[in-house]
Write a protein that holds these residues in place. Structure first.
Motif, PDB file in Angstrom:
ATOM      1  N   PRO A  24      46.894  42.829  45.536  1.00 45.50           N
ATOM      2  CA  PRO A  24      47.181  41.632  44.747  1.00 45.50           C
ATOM      3  C   PRO A  24      48.161  41.939  43.622  1.00 45.50           C
ATOM      4  O   PRO A  24      48.325  43.095  43.220  1.00 45.50           O
ATOM      5  CB  PRO A  24      45.805  41.251  44.193  1.00 45.50           C
ATOM      6  N   ARG A  25      48.763  40.907  43.089  1.00 40.30           N
ATOM      7  CA  ARG A  25      49.756  41.086  42.034  1.00 40.30           C
ATOM      8  C   ARG A  25      49.395  40.353  40.752  1.00 40.30           C
ATOM      9  O   ARG A  25      50.115  40.456  39.766  1.00 40.30           O
ATOM     10  CB  ARG A  25      51.132  40.605  42.523  1.00 40.30           C
ATOM     11  N   GLN A  26      48.286  39.595  40.757  1.00 40.01           N
ATOM     12  CA  GLN A  26      47.919  38.864  39.563  1.00 40.01           C
ATOM     13  C   GLN A  26      46.404  38.667  39.505  1.00 40.01           C
ATOM     14  O   GLN A  26      45.709  38.790  40.515  1.00 40.01           O
ATOM     15  CB  GLN A  26      48.619  37.513  39.516  1.00 40.01           C
ATOM     16  N   ARG A  27      45.923  38.349  38.303  1.00 40.73           N
ATOM     17  CA  ARG A  27      44.500  38.061  38.110  1.00 40.73           C
ATOM     18  C   ARG A  27      44.142  36.801  38.893  1.00 40.73           C
ATOM     19  O   ARG A  27      44.911  35.837  38.941  1.00 40.73           O
ATOM     20  CB  ARG A  27      44.236  37.862  36.621  1.00 40.73           C
ATOM     21  N   ARG A  28      42.957  36.825  39.508  1.00 36.82           N
ATOM     22  CA  ARG A  28      42.509  35.662  40.276  1.00 36.82           C
ATOM     23  C   ARG A  28      40.984  35.589  40.233  1.00 36.82           C
ATOM     24  O   ARG A  28      40.305  36.573  40.538  1.00 36.82           O
ATOM     25  CB  ARG A  28      42.972  35.773  41.733  1.00 36.82           C
ATOM     26  N   LEU A  29      40.457  34.454  39.858  1.00 33.99           N
ATOM     27  CA  LEU A  29      39.010  34.247  39.821  1.00 33.99           C
ATOM     28  C   LEU A  29      38.629  33.203  40.852  1.00 33.99           C
ATOM     29  O   LEU A  29      39.045  32.043  40.753  1.00 33.99           O
ATOM     30  CB  LEU A  29      38.561  33.818  38.428  1.00 33.99           C
ATOM     31  N   GLN A  30      37.851  33.632  41.839  1.00 32.03           N
ATOM     32  CA  GLN A  30      37.393  32.721  42.898  1.00 32.03           C
ATOM     33  C   GLN A  30      35.934  32.317  42.725  1.00 32.03           C
ATOM     34  O   GLN A  30      35.496  31.312  43.299  1.00 32.03           O
ATOM     35  CB  GLN A  30      37.599  33.374  44.267  1.00 32.03           C
ATOM     36  N   THR A  31      35.188  33.111  41.969  1.00 30.49           N
ATOM     37  CA  THR A  31      33.786  32.809  41.683  1.00 30.49           C
ATOM     38  C   THR A  31      33.528  33.115  40.215  1.00 30.49           C
ATOM     39  O   THR A  31      34.397  33.614  39.507  1.00 30.49           O
ATOM     40  CB  THR A  31      32.829  33.662  42.542  1.00 30.49           C
ATOM     41  N   GLU A  32      32.298  32.842  39.775  1.00 32.07           N
ATOM     42  CA  GLU A  32      31.908  33.328  38.474  1.00 32.07           C
ATOM     43  C   GLU A  32      31.857  34.859  38.527  1.00 32.07           C
ATOM     44  O   GLU A  32      31.843  35.452  39.601  1.00 32.07           O
ATOM     45  CB  GLU A  32      30.541  32.759  38.072  1.00 32.07           C
TER      46      GLU A  32
END
Length: 461
Positions: A24-32
Motif C-alpha cells: 500500500p502507499r497510503q493510510r487506509r481504515l476499513q474497520t475500527e
C-alpha cells in the motif's frame, strides 16, 4: 488410550495470512482499530501467550512496507514506532530482503564458534568503520541489546580488574538480571524479579527540563557522587545512553557527556555508550555520541543494526575486546548468518539513501510542528530529541506535573485513527516518535496531522 492416540501430535492451526498483496502507499481504515479479525486473534492469544507479554496496539499484521503496516482486517497504518527504533531503513527494505533471501538459501546456521563464515567478519568490519573514533577496533556479535550490554560490562570488568558499574537515573538497559539492575524504572521492568546483580550504582544524570542544570553542573554532581560513594579507582565502567530512550527520550544538556567521558579517561574507567536505540542514523548521525564528539571506549548496538533480525554487538577499543580470553565471549546464535546478511543490507541502505540526512530533515519538520502545538495547547511541557528520535512531554497546564492519563488518551486517539505512536518516560507522560528514516514527507505530514488532532481534542477534554 491406544499407543497411537497417545503419541499423536496436536494439530497446528493454519496460518491466517494469505497471498501478499501489492504494497500500500497510503493510510487506509476499513474497520475500527482493532478490527474484528484482530480481536479474534487477540482472544486466541489469551489462551496461548503469557500474560506478561504486552502489546501497545493489538492489531495483527499481515505485511509491512516502507513506513506502512497492513493488518488482518485490511487496515493500513502509518508507523511512527519502527518496532521501537528497529526498522530504521523501513519495512521490507529491498537490500535487506535480497541479502536475507540469498543467505537463507545457502545456510541459516553453523554457529560462528564452531565453523565461522565471512558475513560475521563483514559486519565487524562495517562496525569498525561507522562507530566513533579512529582507533583500532574489534567487535563481538550477540542477539539482543540486553545481551550486548551485559557483555560490555564483562569486557570492562575483565580489562580493568574492577567490579563497580555506574548507571544513571531514568536509564533503561534491558530485562535480564544484570540489565534489570542497570535499568532505573521498577514497574514493569524490575518489580518482583529480584534479587539483582550486585556492584551496580546509580547516580543523577542530566534532565534539563526537570533539573534546570547545565551539562557541566550535572556532570559535576554525578562525578562527585561517584567519587564520594564508590571511588573512581573501583569503577570498571560508566554505562550511559547518549539520549535516554525508555526513560523519556531525555537529551542531556550540552557538555554532560564530554565531561563524563573525560573523567572516565582520567580514571581508567571504561566509558560505555549504550546506542541500542540511538544508533544507525536514528539521531541524524550514525551514532548519537558524535553530536558532541564523544568517542566511547565501547559502543553497544542492536535494534536498527539488522532491520528486525536478532543481532547486537559490542564494538570498541581492540585492547579492551582482547582482554577477554578465548571462549569468554560468544553464544550459540550470536552473529547468525542470516542476521548478518540483514545487517549488511541495512548498512548499505543507510549509506546509499543517506538516511542520516533523512533523519535531520524529519527533525526540522517535526520539531517545528510540535513546538507550535505546545504553544497552542499548553499541555506540552517540553519538546526534545534529535533526528528521527523525537518526543513531547505532557504536563498539567501551567505546571510541570506529569500527565500520564492525557498521554495515554492521545496515544489511543492516534491508534484509532491509524497512526502507531509509542509512549515512554519514567512518569509515563511522553509520546515518542520513531518513524522509519525512509518514511515519505507525505506520510510524515499525514501522521503529524493525526497527532496534532489527537492532542488538541484530548487537551480540550
Amino acid at each position: 488410550m491406544t499407543a497411537s492416540t497417545a503419541s499423536e501430535p496436536r494439530a497446528v492451526a493454519p496460518r491466517t495470512v494469505g497471498v501478499r498483496a501489492p504494497a500500500p502507499r497510503q493510510r487506509r481504515l476499513q474497520t475500527e482499530i482493532p478490527g474484528p479479525a484482530s480481536r479474534a486473534l487477540q482472544q486466541r492469544r489469551g489462551n496461548a501467550v503469557a500474560a506478561g507479554v504486552s502489546s501497545t496496539l493489538p492489531v495483527y499484521l499481515t505485511s509491512a512496507s516502507g513506513g506502512l503496516l497492513t493488518d488482518v482486517d485490511g487496515n493500513v497504518l502509518i508507523d511512527f514506532g519502527s518496532g521501537i527504533a528497529v526498522a530504521n531503513v523501513g519495512h521490507s527494505a529491498p537490500a535487506v530482503v535480497d541479502r536475507v533471501r540469498e543467505q537463507a538459501g545457502l545456510f541459516t546456521h553453523t554457529c560462528f564458534m564452531v565453523t565461522p563464515y565471512e558475513g560475521y567478519l563483514q559486519v565487524c568490519e562495517a562496525l569498525a568503520e561507522v562507530t566513533p573514533g579512529e582507533h583500532a577496533k574489534k567487535s563481538v556479535l550477540f542477539n539482543s541489546g540486553a545481551e550486548a550490554v551485559e557483555n560490555a560490562v564483562k569486557i570492562a570488568r575483565a580489562a580493568t580488574g574492577r567490579q563497580a558499574v555506574v548507571v544513571f537515573d531514568h536509564a533503561y538497559h534491558g530485562r535480564t538480571n544484570l540489565t534489570m539492575a542497570l535499568t532505573a524504572k521498577s514497574v514493569p521492568y524490575k518489580h518482583g524479579f529480584g534479587p539483582f546483580a550486585p556492584e551496580v550504582y546509580r547516580v543523577p544524570g542530566s534532565y534539563p527540563y526537570r533539573d534546570g542544570r547545565s551539562g557541566d553542573e550535572a556532570a559535576r554532581t554525578a562525578i562527585d557522587r561517584i567519587e564520594k560513594q564508590i571511588g573512581g579507582d573501583q569503577v570498571a565502567a560508566v554505562v550511559i545512553e547518549p539520549i535516554q530512550g525508555e526513560g523519556g527520550f531525555i537529551e542531556p544538556a550540552p557538555g554532560f557527556l564530554p565531561a563524563l567521558s573525560a573523567w572516565c579517561a582520567d580514571n581508567g574507567v571504561v566509558f560505555v555508550a549504550d546506542e541500542v536505540q540511538t544508533g544507525f542514523c536514528r539521531t541524524g548521525s550514525w551514532f548519537a555520541s558524535t553530536h558532541e564528539n564523544v568517542v566511547p571506549d565501547l559502543v553497544v548496538t542492536a535494534k536498527g543494526i539488522a532491520a528486525g533480525l536478532p543481532l547486537s554487538a559490542v564494538t570498541g577499543r581492540a585492547e579492551l575486546l582482547d582482554a577477554v580470553g578465548p571462549g569468554g565471549l560468544g553464544g550459540t546464535y550470536g552473529g547468525n548468518p542470516v542476521a548478518c546478511a540483514a545487517a549488511l543490507g541495512a548498512i548499505e541502505t543507510m549509506r546509499t539513501e543517506d538516511l542520516a540526512g533523512s533523519a535531520n530533515r524529519m527533525e526540522a519538520q517535526v520539531l517545528q510542528r510540535l513546538h507550535a502545538l505546545a504553544t497552542e495547547t499548553g499541555v506540552i511541557g517540553d519538546v526534545r530529541g534529535r533526528g528521527a528520535m523525537l518526543a513531547a512531554e505532557f504536563v498539567q497546564p501551567a505546571t510541570t506535573e506529569p500527565d500520564a492519563d492525557l498521554t495515554k488518551r492521545i496515544a489511543a486517539s492516534c491508534h484509532a485513527h491509524g497512526v502507531v505512536v509509542l509512549t515512554c518516560g519514567t512518569y509515563g507522560n511522553v509520546i515518542r516518535l520513531l518513524p522509519p528514516l525512509s518514511l515519505s514527507d507525505e506520510l510524515l505530514d499525514e501522521g503529524l496531522t493525526v497527532l496534532e488532532h489527537a492532542v488538541r481534542t484530548e487537551a480540550r477534554s
